[in-house]
Design a protein around this motif. Structure first.
Motif, PDB file in Angstrom:
ATOM      1  N   GLY A  27     -10.218  -6.448   2.362  1.00  0.00           N
ATOM      2  CA  GLY A  27     -10.564  -6.168   3.754  1.00  0.00           C
ATOM      3  C   GLY A  27      -9.623  -5.187   4.417  1.00  0.00           C
ATOM      4  O   GLY A  27      -9.299  -5.306   5.605  1.00  0.00           O
ATOM      5  N   VAL A  28      -9.153  -4.207   3.644  1.00  0.00           N
ATOM      6  CA  VAL A  28      -8.250  -3.185   4.189  1.00  0.00           C
ATOM      7  C   VAL A  28      -9.010  -1.864   4.257  1.00  0.00           C
ATOM      8  O   VAL A  28      -9.763  -1.542   3.345  1.00  0.00           O
ATOM      9  CB  VAL A  28      -7.003  -3.010   3.292  1.00  0.00           C
ATOM     10  N   ASN A  29      -8.814  -1.111   5.345  1.00  0.00           N
ATOM     11  CA  ASN A  29      -9.469   0.188   5.447  1.00  0.00           C
ATOM     12  C   ASN A  29      -8.748   1.218   4.590  1.00  0.00           C
ATOM     13  O   ASN A  29      -7.524   1.189   4.509  1.00  0.00           O
ATOM     14  CB  ASN A  29      -9.496   0.669   6.900  1.00  0.00           C
ATOM     15  N   GLY A  30      -9.539   2.098   3.962  1.00  0.00           N
ATOM     16  CA  GLY A  30      -8.960   3.165   3.140  1.00  0.00           C
ATOM     17  C   GLY A  30      -8.296   4.211   4.008  1.00  0.00           C
ATOM     18  O   GLY A  30      -7.800   3.914   5.089  1.00  0.00           O
ATOM     19  N   GLU A  31      -8.328   5.436   3.542  1.00  0.00           N
ATOM     20  CA  GLU A  31      -7.636   6.535   4.248  1.00  0.00           C
ATOM     21  C   GLU A  31      -8.135   6.677   5.672  1.00  0.00           C
ATOM     22  O   GLU A  31      -9.303   6.622   5.942  1.00  0.00           O
ATOM     23  CB  GLU A  31      -7.859   7.851   3.492  1.00  0.00           C
ATOM     24  N   LEU A  84      -9.404  -2.476  -2.125  1.00  0.00           N
ATOM     25  CA  LEU A  84      -9.233  -2.402  -0.669  1.00  0.00           C
ATOM     26  C   LEU A  84     -10.352  -3.160   0.035  1.00  0.00           C
ATOM     27  O   LEU A  84     -10.131  -3.890   1.000  1.00  0.00           O
ATOM     28  CB  LEU A  84      -9.212  -0.945  -0.201  1.00  0.00           C
ATOM     29  N   GLU A  85     -11.596  -2.995  -0.487  1.00  0.00           N
ATOM     30  CA  GLU A  85     -12.732  -3.700   0.103  1.00  0.00           C
ATOM     31  C   GLU A  85     -12.567  -5.216  -0.040  1.00  0.00           C
ATOM     32  O   GLU A  85     -12.788  -5.967   0.901  1.00  0.00           O
ATOM     33  CB  GLU A  85     -14.037  -3.261  -0.574  1.00  0.00           C
ATOM     34  N   GLN A 114     -10.330   1.587  -4.405  1.00  0.00           N
ATOM     35  CA  GLN A 114     -11.257   1.419  -3.281  1.00  0.00           C
ATOM     36  C   GLN A 114     -11.889   0.028  -3.303  1.00  0.00           C
ATOM     37  O   GLN A 114     -12.034  -0.639  -2.276  1.00  0.00           O
ATOM     38  CB  GLN A 114     -12.367   2.485  -3.326  1.00  0.00           C
ATOM     39  N   LYS A 161       0.851  -1.184   0.000  1.00  0.00           N
ATOM     40  CA  LYS A 161       0.000   0.000   0.000  1.00  0.00           C
ATOM     41  C   LYS A 161       0.887   1.233   0.000  1.00  0.00           C
ATOM     42  O   LYS A 161       1.640   1.443   0.949  1.00  0.00           O
ATOM     43  CB  LYS A 161      -0.898  -0.032   1.240  1.00  0.00           C
TER      44      LYS A 161
END
Lengths: 308, 126
Positions: free
Chosen positions: A304-308, A300-301, A297, A256
């Motif tokens: 399973g990773v959170n965005g900013e 990321l979903e 985005q 990331k």
């Protein structure tokens, strides 16, 4: 694995091949082959890699190599792998052998897609590597379904009628993940450690594996030869080419960027996007940036990773 | 019958590895199906003459990170026992990737135009 230790292993790909100065794919091959422990059998779809590495009577491969047509490298390697399994059952071969199919994006995304899909579905234990240079570079830079939107190619020439390729590239890595095979990954030759690790995992997978590796084409992308690694790095840093892997259906982000670069920064490095920086194309540049952000985005979903 | 120079070249590459090909062989003796019996024959082909700029390596500055070895598309950087030994100019096409990936603080590789070495070559050949 530290690089000096990696260099102690004998190399399976030699110099003296006829790829352009500053070509990306020999680097990709080197990293992937250094990760293989068993003897390897390589098949190669028509493309730059095939025609520059095996100009008769020269071959740059120090391993078994099969020359095949544009559309059928996955089918050829399926047959080789099936023959190997039969010989092994009969007790005529008693060692582990790794099977690798290399194809460019033309031979993988477009022409070889059905044979690739078939090989993955039948579950042959082979690793398919797509060295993705985003176009038909060997035949003189035509668009493929991996070419990014806005890129100037000979079949989508940028001019007054067209601002380069009108479509977005398709997400082949996701298509391969949908085959529910043991291992699928997207990598870049600029991140060698990540690619090396993914190649190791692909070789160890219990069944078919697929690697989609970004490899700069300095001629088609119109970049300086010395910038080959930097440009591939740029694609990762601006989220145009995110690095991830899908292991048994689990999506996992491999890298990331701390602060993603604007896509325009990556495009500025390349002559094929030159026309996008004219004032009449500024809207398109924004549209492409929005699409890249949306895709990121969504990834990321999935991971399973959170965005900013 | 005189052999074309192309056939001669093909046979020469194979003769090194295939004892069945006799020195007076003709095109009929070439391996069937365009098979290349031995791997790695491209190492007999010098691509160094494509080069217009040449990497010059400083052993003193080098920290043996091997980034040049890794990112050289022509397998031209020589490494022995984990130590960089220099560049093999037989294969180096002069792309300049090595100088670019060499860490900025180390700066052990510099690219110089081939013209700078013209006099050295003349001495060697003369």
């Amino acid at each position: 694995m530290a690089l000096p230790d990696l260099a102690k292993k004998p190399q399976r790909f030699t110099g003296g091949h006829r790829a352009c100065a500053g070509c990306g794919f020999p680097i990709t091959i080197k990293i992937i082959l250094q990760a293989a422990e068993n003897p390897v059998v390589v098949g190669c779809a028509t493309g730059c890699m095939e025609v520059t590495s095996t100009i008769y009577p020269y071959t740059a491969w120090r391993c078994s190599f099969i020359h095949t047509a544009f559309e059928n490298v996955a089918a050829t390697m399926s047959g080789v792998e099936a023959a190997y399994r039969s010989l092994r059952r009969q007790g005529k071969i008693n060692q582990d052998i790794t099977f690798i199919a290399f194809g460019g994006d033309g031979g993988t995304y477009d022409i070889g897609l059905q044979s690739l899909s078939g090989a993955m579905e039948r579950g042959h234990k082979l690793v398919y590597v797509c060295y993705n240079n985003q176009g038909y570079m060997n035949t003189g830079i035509q668009r493929s379904s991996a070419t990014p939107r806005g890129a100037n190619t000979t079949t989508t020439p940028a001019g007054t009628q067209l601002p380069g390729k009108p479509q977005y590239p398709k997400n082949l890595t996701a298509i391969m993940a949908a085959h529910d095979i043991p291992y699928v990954a997207q990598a870049s030759m600029s991140h060698w450690n990540d690619l090396y690790r993914k190649a190791k995992k692909a070789f160890a997978a219990e069944g078919p594996a697929f690697l989609n590796v970004l490899s700069t084409c300095r001629l088609g992308w119109a970049t300086a030869p010395e910038d080959t690694v930097d440009v591939a790095e740029g694609a990762v840093q601006c989220n145009v080419w995110p690095l991830f892997e899908v292991e048994k259906g689990n999506w996992k982000l491999s890298f990331k960027p701390k602060k993603p670069l604007p896509v325009a920064d990556w495009m500025k490095q390349q002559g094929r996007f030159k026309h996008l920086f004219r004032s009449d194309n500024s809207q398109l540049l924004e549209t492409i940036q929005q699409q890249v952000d949306e895709d990121w985005q969504r990834l990321l979903e999935l991971c399973g990773v959170n965005g900013e | 019958m005189t052999l074309s120079s192309q056939t001669k070249n093909l046979l020469k590459v194979h003769q090194d590895v295939d004892p069945d090909i006799k020195p007076n062989a003709g095109w009929r003796d070439l391996p069937i199906g365009g098979v290349i019996p031995q791997g790695g024959t491209a190492s007999q082909f010098a691509t160094g003459d494509w080069r217009t700029i040449r990497p010059v390596w400083s052993k003193e500055k080098c920290i043996n990170c091997h980034r040049c070895w890794l990112y050289c598309p022509d397998m031209a950087w020589i490494s022995e026992d984990g130590k960089i030994q220099g560049v093999d100019l037989t294969y180096c096409k002069g792309c300049g990737i090595c100088a670019n990936v060499c860490p900025t603080k180390v700066h052990a590789i510099e690219m110089h135009p081939e013209d700078d070495f013209k006099d050295d070559e003349a001495v060697k050949e003369g």
